[in-house]
Every structure is written in C-alpha cells, then in structure tokens.
Motif scaffolding. Structure first.
Motif, mmCIF file in Angstrom:
data_model
loop_
_atom_site.group_PDB
_atom_site.id
_atom_site.type_symbol
_atom_site.label_atom_id
_atom_site.label_comp_id
_atom_site.label_asym_id
_atom_site.label_seq_id
_atom_site.Cartn_x
_atom_site.Cartn_y
_atom_site.Cartn_z
ATOM 1 N N TYR A 51 -5.562 -2.001 6.293
ATOM 2 C CA TYR A 51 -5.155 -1.127 7.402
ATOM 3 C C TYR A 51 -6.089 0.076 7.549
ATOM 4 O O TYR A 51 -6.772 0.234 8.560
ATOM 5 C CB TYR A 51 -3.700 -0.689 7.179
ATOM 6 N N HIS A 52 -6.166 0.960 6.498
ATOM 7 C CA HIS A 52 -7.034 2.139 6.591
ATOM 8 C C HIS A 52 -8.009 2.222 5.431
ATOM 9 O O HIS A 52 -8.567 3.261 5.151
ATOM 10 C CB HIS A 52 -6.197 3.431 6.646
ATOM 11 N N ALA A 53 -8.136 1.102 4.732
ATOM 12 C CA ALA A 53 -9.131 0.952 3.652
ATOM 13 C C ALA A 53 -8.876 1.843 2.439
ATOM 14 O O ALA A 53 -9.815 2.220 1.741
ATOM 15 C CB ALA A 53 -10.555 1.154 4.178
ATOM 16 N N TRP A 54 -7.637 2.211 2.184
ATOM 17 C CA TRP A 54 -7.363 2.804 0.878
ATOM 18 C C TRP A 54 -7.726 1.743 -0.154
ATOM 19 O O TRP A 54 -7.372 0.559 0.008
ATOM 20 C CB TRP A 54 -5.878 3.201 0.735
ATOM 21 N N HIS A 79 0.101 4.034 1.130
ATOM 22 C CA HIS A 79 -0.155 4.864 2.306
ATOM 23 C C HIS A 79 0.933 4.642 3.349
ATOM 24 O O HIS A 79 1.907 5.373 3.417
ATOM 25 C CB HIS A 79 -1.556 4.548 2.872
ATOM 26 N N ARG A 80 0.820 3.586 4.128
ATOM 27 C CA ARG A 80 1.828 3.346 5.147
ATOM 28 C C ARG A 80 2.475 1.984 4.995
ATOM 29 O O ARG A 80 3.172 1.513 5.896
ATOM 30 C CB ARG A 80 1.204 3.495 6.532
ATOM 31 N N GLY A 81 2.225 1.342 3.832
ATOM 32 C CA GLY A 81 3.049 0.189 3.504
ATOM 33 C C GLY A 81 2.542 -1.168 3.904
ATOM 34 O O GLY A 81 3.304 -2.140 3.881
ATOM 35 N N SER A 82 1.282 -1.274 4.252
ATOM 36 C CA SER A 82 0.750 -2.611 4.546
ATOM 37 C C SER A 82 0.701 -3.437 3.264
ATOM 38 O O SER A 82 0.573 -2.893 2.156
ATOM 39 C CB SER A 82 -0.666 -2.483 5.112
ATOM 40 N N CYS A 124 -6.970 -2.080 1.005
ATOM 41 C CA CYS A 124 -5.952 -2.329 2.021
ATOM 42 C C CYS A 124 -6.632 -2.581 3.371
ATOM 43 O O CYS A 124 -7.549 -1.852 3.760
ATOM 44 C CB CYS A 124 -5.024 -1.127 2.111
ATOM 45 N N CYS A 148 0.833 -1.197 0.000
ATOM 46 C CA CYS A 148 0.000 0.000 0.000
ATOM 47 C C CYS A 148 0.871 1.251 0.000
ATOM 48 O O CYS A 148 1.861 1.352 0.744
ATOM 49 C CB CYS A 148 -0.901 -0.009 1.231
HETATM 50 S S1 FES Z 1 -1.438 1.263 4.972
HETATM 51 FE FE1 FES Z 1 -2.876 0.847 3.436
HETATM 52 S S2 FES Z 1 -4.541 2.089 3.931
HETATM 53 FE FE2 FES Z 1 -3.085 2.611 5.398
#
Ligand code: FES
Ligand SMILES: [Fe+2]
Length: 340
Positions: free
Chosen positions: A90-93, A71-74, A88, A69
């Motif tokens: 983690y935060h649903a991006w 965003h923060r790499g999940s 994703c 991802c």
């Molecule tokens: S790490 Fe993917 S939405 Fe935050």
C-alpha cells in the motif's frame, strides 16, 4: 440401538454461526500454514479468517506474524517467495524478517515516532516440514493435537522429513466448511461416489479402519492388490478443526492443507503436495490425475449437500453409528466449542 442425529442443518447457512465459529473454534486452534525451505522464504496463509505469514530469516530462525500492516492494515505479503524484507504493497512500509519496521517513506520528514512498530508475532510450531500457527497463547502444544499421527505415518513407511515439496493447489467449493470436513471424515460414500478410488483401495467396513482420537480422526485403507507398493496402506488424517492429510497407497506422497470458511456457503481448500525427491514427472502427473478425479467427485458431493441441507426446510439428518463415527466425533467437538 444408538441414534445419532447430525448437528442442526441451520449451522451450514447461518452467518451468525460462522461468526461464532471463528471466535470459538478458529481463534483457538492450530492451523497448518505451509512449509519453509531456504532462508528468506516467506509463506502467507490463514489462521481461520486471520491472514498470517511464515518467515525464515537469514540466520535460519523461523517466525510467524499476523500478516497485517501496522500502518493502515493492508495484508503485507500476498504471495509466497524468497525475500530480504517484507514490504507492504500500500505505502511501502518495509519490515525486516524479524518483524520490526525498517523504513516508512517520508517518516523522516514528519514528526512521527515509529520505533515501536512491528508485525505482531504469533506462535509457530512444526512437525517434520509442516508449520502450524495458533493465535491462542493458551492452546496446548501442537504435538498434543497431533497425537499418534506422526507415529502412524512413520509406521506406514513414510518419512515426512525425506519428502520434497512439489506444489500448492488452491480452490473453492460452494459448501459450508463443516460439510467439506465431514465429507473428508467418512468413506461410507467411497464405493458409491469414488469408483476409481474404490477399485484401488479396500473400502469395505471390514477392511477400512477408523480411529477416533481426542483432536484428530484417522482412516486407514489397504491397497486391494499390494504388488510391490512401498506404501501398501493409505492414511487419511484430520486434525481439529480443519486440517486434512492425505497419503495414498503406492509410492511416497502426502498432501496437507486447511479447509477454510469464506462464507456460510463458501469454502476455500488449500493443499500442499509432497513427493519423494526422485519421483518422476510421469508418475506425479498420473498421481495428480487420479487425485484430481477424487477431488472433483468430492466437490460435487459437498455442493449437493449444501444445496440440500442448506435449503432450510429439514432441521437435521442422521448418522450411521459405526461408518460415520468420525463425523459424529467432529460434530460433537463443534457442538462443544459452540456451547462454551
Ligand atoms: S497499509 Fe501498509 S504501508 Fe500503508
Ligand atoms: Fe470423498
């Protein structure tokens, strides 16, 4: 007389060697990831230590991405499935199947521009139903790597396009990835360690053929009793650096998958099984029992080597120049890659 020493046994236990291998070998290689069926299919996998994902869009276009991802790499896709988007956990991006970011919760309420955000694409190529990726834009085409493998398989009477995907197995062994590869690359151990296999397939040095290519190594073994088998010959192909293909003699079957380093002394094995679409459950169950037996025997062998060779007291081993020529070829490739 030829004298062939193995690679240093330290290379089976040294974390610095594994880090070097990830850069010098896995970052440059082609990796079998899986197969795509219907539009919407999403198949996560690995290019060495890098998570990747195969995607088949609604219009049938196949793509592959780094499965990370922006965003923060999940990791984005954890499980294979059929989806309209990639979300994703983690935060649903949420990404479209072409990799572009479709939505990010709250992003419309904050002063942020995410229009350029997209999953990172990676090179994807295929042969039959099998999809491979590479992180290296300079890597030669997949077909070059495969060499005559597709031809050999067709000659044996197996049409890979006519096979149906059956299931995936995923397991771990407590051994260095190279020990698992080397075990795959010789059948010198078969008469000793695989009594079931060796009662069915000719494993004598006269009958069991080895073929060394540039980037692939192949083994061919005939059924002892041919009978009315559709495939009288078993074929075991290995594609640099870590993809194995098994075709047992008998009825149409093929398994393919990577040998993935997790730690210097830990390796993940993934195998996708394919059979003829009309294979009966009974035959498949019998086949898998046989295959499992061979797999368990091999797991024990490689773990014994890890404990022995990986104990650090003896610097290296010896190879038989004929029976272990494919192991020698693999080790030469490893040496060359690490020397660069
Ligand atoms: S790490 Fe993917 S939405 Fe935050
Ligand atoms: Fe084996």
């Amino acid at each position: 007389m030829a004298e062939v020493n193995t690679i240093p046994w330290d290379w089976y236990r040294d974390p610095a060697v594994l880090a070097h291998e990830q850069e010098a070998i896995f970052r440059r290689a082609w990796h079998y990831v899986g197969r795509l069926g219907d539009p919407g299919d999403v198949v996560p996998g690995w290019a060495g230590e890098v998570p990747v994902v195969l995607v088949k869009a609604g219009d049938g276009t196949e793509r592959a991405f780094v499965n990370v991802c922006r965003h923060r790499g999940s990791v984005v896709a954890e499980e294979a499935g059929n989806r309209k988007t990639l979300q994703c956990p983690y935060h649903a991006w949420t990404y479209d199947l072409d990799g572009s970011l479709r939505s990010a919760p709250r992003s419309d309420r904050e002063d942020v521009d995410l229009r350029d955000v997209a999953l990172v694409p990676v090179r994807l190529e295929g042969w039959g139903p099998f999809r491979f990726v590479t992180l290296d834009d300079e890597a030669p085409p997949l077909a070059e790597l495969l060499g005559d493998i597709p031809e050999r398989i067709a000659e044996a009477g197996l049409d890979v396009d006519a096979l149906a995907f059956h299931h995936r197995v995923d397991w771990e062994v407590a051994a260095n990835w190279k020990i698992a590869c080397e075990n795959f690359l010789e059948c010198y151990h078969c008469p000793v360690a695989h009594p079931g296999f060796s009662s069915m397939v000719e494993t004598s040095p006269e009958a069991y053929r080895l073929h060394a290519g540039e980037s692939h190594w192949s083994q061919f073994g005939q059924l002892k009793v041919r009978g009315d088998a559709e495939l009288p010959e078993g074929q075991f192909h290995f594609i640099w650096p870590n993809t194995g293909i098994n075709i047992f003699p008998g009825r149409p079957n093929l398994s393919i998958g990577p040998i993935l380093p997790l730690a210097p002394d830990r390796t993940r094995r993934i195998l996708d099984y394919f059979f003829a679409p009309d294979a009966t459950d009974e035959w498949v169950a019998e086949f898998l029992e046989f295959d499992d037996q061979v797999g368990r025997e091999d797991a024990r062998l490689v773990e014994l080597v890890q404990r022995g060779a990986g104990s650090g007291v003896i610097p290296e081993g010896r190879l038989l120049p004929q029976s272990e020529q494919l192991v020698a070829g693999f080790q030469e490739r490893v040496r060359a890659a690490l020397a660069r």
